[in-house]
Design a protein around this motif. Structure first.
Motif, mmCIF file in Angstrom:
data_model
loop_
_atom_site.group_PDB
_atom_site.id
_atom_site.type_symbol
_atom_site.label_atom_id
_atom_site.label_comp_id
_atom_site.label_asym_id
_atom_site.label_seq_id
_atom_site.Cartn_x
_atom_site.Cartn_y
_atom_site.Cartn_z
ATOM 1 N N TRP A 151 5.860 41.198 45.596
ATOM 2 C CA TRP A 151 4.440 40.949 45.359
ATOM 3 C C TRP A 151 4.006 39.568 45.842
ATOM 4 O O TRP A 151 2.839 39.213 45.755
ATOM 5 C CB TRP A 151 4.136 41.083 43.867
ATOM 6 N N ILE A 152 4.975 38.766 46.304
ATOM 7 C CA ILE A 152 4.662 37.396 46.718
ATOM 8 C C ILE A 152 4.234 37.385 48.182
ATOM 9 O O ILE A 152 4.934 37.926 49.046
ATOM 10 C CB ILE A 152 5.888 36.479 46.521
ATOM 11 N N SER A 153 3.117 36.757 48.454
ATOM 12 C CA SER A 153 2.677 36.618 49.842
ATOM 13 C C SER A 153 3.320 35.382 50.467
ATOM 14 O O SER A 153 3.597 34.389 49.794
ATOM 15 C CB SER A 153 1.151 36.480 49.895
ATOM 16 N N ASN A 154 3.597 35.450 51.774
ATOM 17 C CA ASN A 154 4.058 34.304 52.570
ATOM 18 C C ASN A 154 5.434 33.780 52.187
ATOM 19 O O ASN A 154 5.684 32.566 52.284
ATOM 20 C CB ASN A 154 3.045 33.143 52.495
ATOM 21 N N LEU A 155 6.335 34.657 51.763
ATOM 22 C CA LEU A 155 7.703 34.189 51.540
ATOM 23 C C LEU A 155 8.296 33.747 52.878
ATOM 24 O O LEU A 155 8.167 34.455 53.884
ATOM 25 C CB LEU A 155 8.565 35.299 50.947
ATOM 26 N N PRO A 156 8.952 32.592 52.936
ATOM 27 C CA PRO A 156 9.491 32.119 54.214
ATOM 28 C C PRO A 156 10.604 33.014 54.741
ATOM 29 O O PRO A 156 11.368 33.606 53.981
ATOM 30 C CB PRO A 156 10.016 30.717 53.877
ATOM 31 N N ALA A 157 10.710 33.099 56.063
ATOM 32 C CA ALA A 157 11.707 33.968 56.699
ATOM 33 C C ALA A 157 13.121 33.447 56.515
ATOM 34 O O ALA A 157 14.083 34.214 56.595
ATOM 35 C CB ALA A 157 11.382 34.101 58.186
ATOM 36 N N ASP A 158 13.267 32.120 56.282
ATOM 37 C CA ASP A 158 14.620 31.534 56.201
ATOM 38 C C ASP A 158 15.085 31.367 54.755
ATOM 39 O O ASP A 158 15.911 30.503 54.457
ATOM 40 C CB ASP A 158 14.633 30.186 56.912
ATOM 41 N N LEU A 159 14.585 32.191 53.843
ATOM 42 C CA LEU A 159 14.918 32.043 52.423
ATOM 43 C C LEU A 159 16.419 32.216 52.164
ATOM 44 O O LEU A 159 16.946 31.702 51.177
ATOM 45 C CB LEU A 159 14.134 33.080 51.609
ATOM 46 N N GLY A 171 -5.232 40.090 39.003
ATOM 47 C CA GLY A 171 -5.448 41.445 38.530
ATOM 48 C C GLY A 171 -4.329 41.993 37.681
ATOM 49 O O GLY A 171 -4.291 43.189 37.393
ATOM 50 N N ILE A 172 -3.400 41.130 37.268
ATOM 51 C CA ILE A 172 -2.257 41.552 36.452
ATOM 52 C C ILE A 172 -1.865 40.379 35.557
ATOM 53 O O ILE A 172 -2.141 39.220 35.875
ATOM 54 C CB ILE A 172 -1.074 41.984 37.348
ATOM 55 N N ASP A 173 -1.249 40.684 34.425
ATOM 56 C CA ASP A 173 -0.756 39.631 33.530
ATOM 57 C C ASP A 173 0.662 39.248 33.932
ATOM 58 O O ASP A 173 1.584 40.058 33.813
ATOM 59 C CB ASP A 173 -0.754 40.117 32.074
ATOM 60 N N TRP A 174 0.808 38.026 34.437
ATOM 61 C CA TRP A 174 2.134 37.512 34.805
ATOM 62 C C TRP A 174 2.678 36.706 33.631
ATOM 63 O O TRP A 174 2.195 35.615 33.343
ATOM 64 C CB TRP A 174 2.037 36.628 36.046
ATOM 65 N N PHE A 175 3.692 37.231 32.945
ATOM 66 C CA PHE A 175 4.280 36.536 31.807
ATOM 67 C C PHE A 175 5.317 35.528 32.291
ATOM 68 O O PHE A 175 6.508 35.614 31.982
ATOM 69 C CB PHE A 175 4.910 37.531 30.838
ATOM 70 N N CYS A 196 6.482 21.459 50.474
ATOM 71 C CA CYS A 196 6.716 22.810 49.961
ATOM 72 C C CYS A 196 6.052 23.854 50.856
ATOM 73 O O CYS A 196 4.929 23.666 51.325
ATOM 74 C CB CYS A 196 6.149 22.956 48.549
ATOM 75 N N ARG A 197 6.768 24.959 51.096
ATOM 76 C CA ARG A 197 6.122 26.127 51.697
ATOM 77 C C ARG A 197 5.352 26.818 50.582
ATOM 78 O O ARG A 197 5.797 26.834 49.428
ATOM 79 C CB ARG A 197 7.166 27.085 52.302
ATOM 80 N N MET A 198 4.216 27.429 50.902
ATOM 81 C CA MET A 198 3.323 27.958 49.876
ATOM 82 C C MET A 198 3.284 29.480 49.897
ATOM 83 O O MET A 198 3.261 30.114 50.953
ATOM 84 C CB MET A 198 1.905 27.422 50.070
ATOM 85 N N GLY A 199 3.276 30.072 48.706
ATOM 86 C CA GLY A 199 3.080 31.503 48.538
ATOM 87 C C GLY A 199 2.260 31.724 47.281
ATOM 88 O O GLY A 199 1.950 30.773 46.546
ATOM 89 N N GLU A 200 1.899 32.967 47.008
ATOM 90 C CA GLU A 200 1.150 33.240 45.786
ATOM 91 C C GLU A 200 1.330 34.690 45.351
ATOM 92 O O GLU A 200 1.661 35.565 46.152
ATOM 93 C CB GLU A 200 -0.331 32.920 45.963
ATOM 94 N N LEU A 201 1.131 34.904 44.057
ATOM 95 C CA LEU A 201 1.109 36.237 43.485
ATOM 96 C C LEU A 201 -0.343 36.709 43.410
ATOM 97 O O LEU A 201 -1.260 35.891 43.342
ATOM 98 C CB LEU A 201 1.727 36.223 42.084
ATOM 99 N N PRO A 202 -0.580 38.019 43.398
ATOM 100 C CA PRO A 202 -1.955 38.515 43.345
ATOM 101 C C PRO A 202 -2.540 38.449 41.944
ATOM 102 O O PRO A 202 -1.819 38.511 40.943
ATOM 103 C CB PRO A 202 -1.821 39.967 43.815
ATOM 104 N N ILE A 231 5.238 28.965 44.512
ATOM 105 C CA ILE A 231 4.510 30.218 44.361
ATOM 106 C C ILE A 231 3.427 30.036 43.295
ATOM 107 O O ILE A 231 3.724 29.787 42.125
ATOM 108 C CB ILE A 231 5.434 31.378 43.937
ATOM 109 N N ALA A 232 2.164 30.129 43.704
ATOM 110 C CA ALA A 232 1.052 29.972 42.769
ATOM 111 C C ALA A 232 0.875 31.255 41.953
ATOM 112 O O ALA A 232 0.874 32.362 42.498
ATOM 113 C CB ALA A 232 -0.235 29.657 43.530
ATOM 114 N N VAL A 233 0.726 31.098 40.632
ATOM 115 C CA VAL A 233 0.586 32.234 39.711
ATOM 116 C C VAL A 233 -0.840 32.238 39.155
ATOM 117 O O VAL A 233 -1.239 31.278 38.486
ATOM 118 C CB VAL A 233 1.602 32.130 38.555
ATOM 119 N N PRO A 234 -1.619 33.290 39.398
ATOM 120 C CA PRO A 234 -2.983 33.354 38.871
ATOM 121 C C PRO A 234 -3.017 33.962 37.477
ATOM 122 O O PRO A 234 -2.013 34.491 36.982
ATOM 123 C CB PRO A 234 -3.684 34.274 39.873
ATOM 124 N N GLU A 235 -4.180 33.896 36.839
ATOM 125 C CA GLU A 235 -4.422 34.659 35.630
ATOM 126 C C GLU A 235 -4.900 36.049 36.037
ATOM 127 O O GLU A 235 -5.161 36.313 37.211
ATOM 128 C CB GLU A 235 -5.476 33.958 34.757
#
Length: 326
Positions: A219-227, A292-296, A284-290, A263-267
């Protein structure tokens, strides 16, 4: 002596009247208000912290817990109004069941009891209120005939209570959960649908697994290719999280010894607009979760990787964080 007996009878009658008002009006409204407010957004994030820890941490479906709790509150509120002989004991049982959860919330230092959905009420306030109501039902209504268990009850009231109970279950379980579309109109990944509106991590299950294979990674956008290359960190943070800012300021500021992905976590309803914190990790390389969902995820969450495999994952304290170093 006659005056004393008369005064005693008046006091007993007054106490019974208070108990009737508690059992037939005040407590049912208290329960009904909590159920309706939780129904409005159907977000498991508003469950009591104690239930999230005790039940969610053991794999219980939190959305089911939320819906079940709403159904029970609605049923009990209706029964207390429609079935006077059951009103006092239904209230006693319901309020008594709340107490361990509220005590757990207080012990965990929760900011809100989750009793009224998104409206935050300190667990201490709810605990004191519920104990007051409970004591009132226990001691004030003991001898009042209007709340006696053996009192005759018209069949129509029993039927009405049964119909109310069925409707309560239907409403609690049939109402759809919040959608998975964020305020910008972008729909969250289809993978979120089976999650029933929330994601509760079990960090112990992450250890030893490739990070990219974790459910949350899809569900994470922009995960780096060299992880999968060498030693790396992944940091889950919220944009208004002061502890996240503190962690990055201390350990991820300036030139980094190892690559880090933040990885940025929204409400559920999107990204915060107030109390935004500076972002010190310029490398830091940046990514984010979408949204519309509760991330605990109690941010900051720090994950340490070795060739893409999770070696350590934990919700950390900036003062002495786990997972730092090899």
């Amino acid at each position: 002596m006659a005056v004393s007996t008369e005064n005693q009878a008046t006091t007993t009658e007054a106490a019974g009247t208070v108990a009737v008002i508690l059992a037939r009006v005040v407590v049912p409204l208290w329960l009904f208000a909590g159920a309706v407010l939780k129904l409005i957004d159907l977000s498991p994030s508003h469950l009591p912290a104690a239930l999230i820890k005790w039940l969610g941490g053991n794999g219980v479906d939190l959305m089911f817990v939320l819906r079940f709790g709403i159904a029970v509150e609605l049923i009990v509120a209706g029964v207390m109004v429609l079935v006077p002989p059951l009103a006092r004991w239904a209230g006693i049982v319901m309020l008594g069941a709340f107490l361990p959860v509220l005590v757990g919330d207080v012990a965990l230092g929760a900011d809100s009891c989750g009793c009224f959905g998104s409206i935050e009420v300190n667990p201490w306030v709810t605990l004191v209120t519920d104990v007051t109501f409970l004591l009132g039902l226990l001691f004030l209504g003991r001898r009042d005939s209007r709340l006696a268990l053996g009192r005759f009850l018209p069949t129509s009231r029993v039927v009405a209570a049964g119909v109310w109970s069925l409707l309560s279950v239907f409403v609690a379980f049939a109402l759809p959960a919040g959608n998975t579309t964020d305020p910008s109109g972008v729909t969250a990944s289809a993978a979120l649908v089976p999650a029933d509106g929330y994601y509760l991590p079990v960090y112990e299950e992450w250890i030893g697994r490739p990070f990219r294979d974790l459910e949350i990674a899809s569900w994470i956008s922009n995960l780096p290719a060299d992880l999968e290359v060498g030693q790396q960190y992944v940091i889950f943070f919220r944009k208004d999280c002061e502890h996240c800012h503190e962690l990055m300021e201390i350990y991820f500021n300036g030139s980094l010894d190892w690559p880090a992905t933040a990885i940025a976590v929204p409400e559920r309803d999107g990204w915060p607009t107030e109390n935004l914190q500076a972002f010190p990790c310029v490398e830091c390389r940046m990514g984010e979760l979408p949204a519309g969902i509760d991330w605990f995820l109690q941010t900051p969450v720090l994950v340490r990787l070795a060739d893409g495999i999770v070696e350590c994952a934990a919700e950390v304290d900036a003062g002495a964080p786990e997972c730092i170093g090899w």
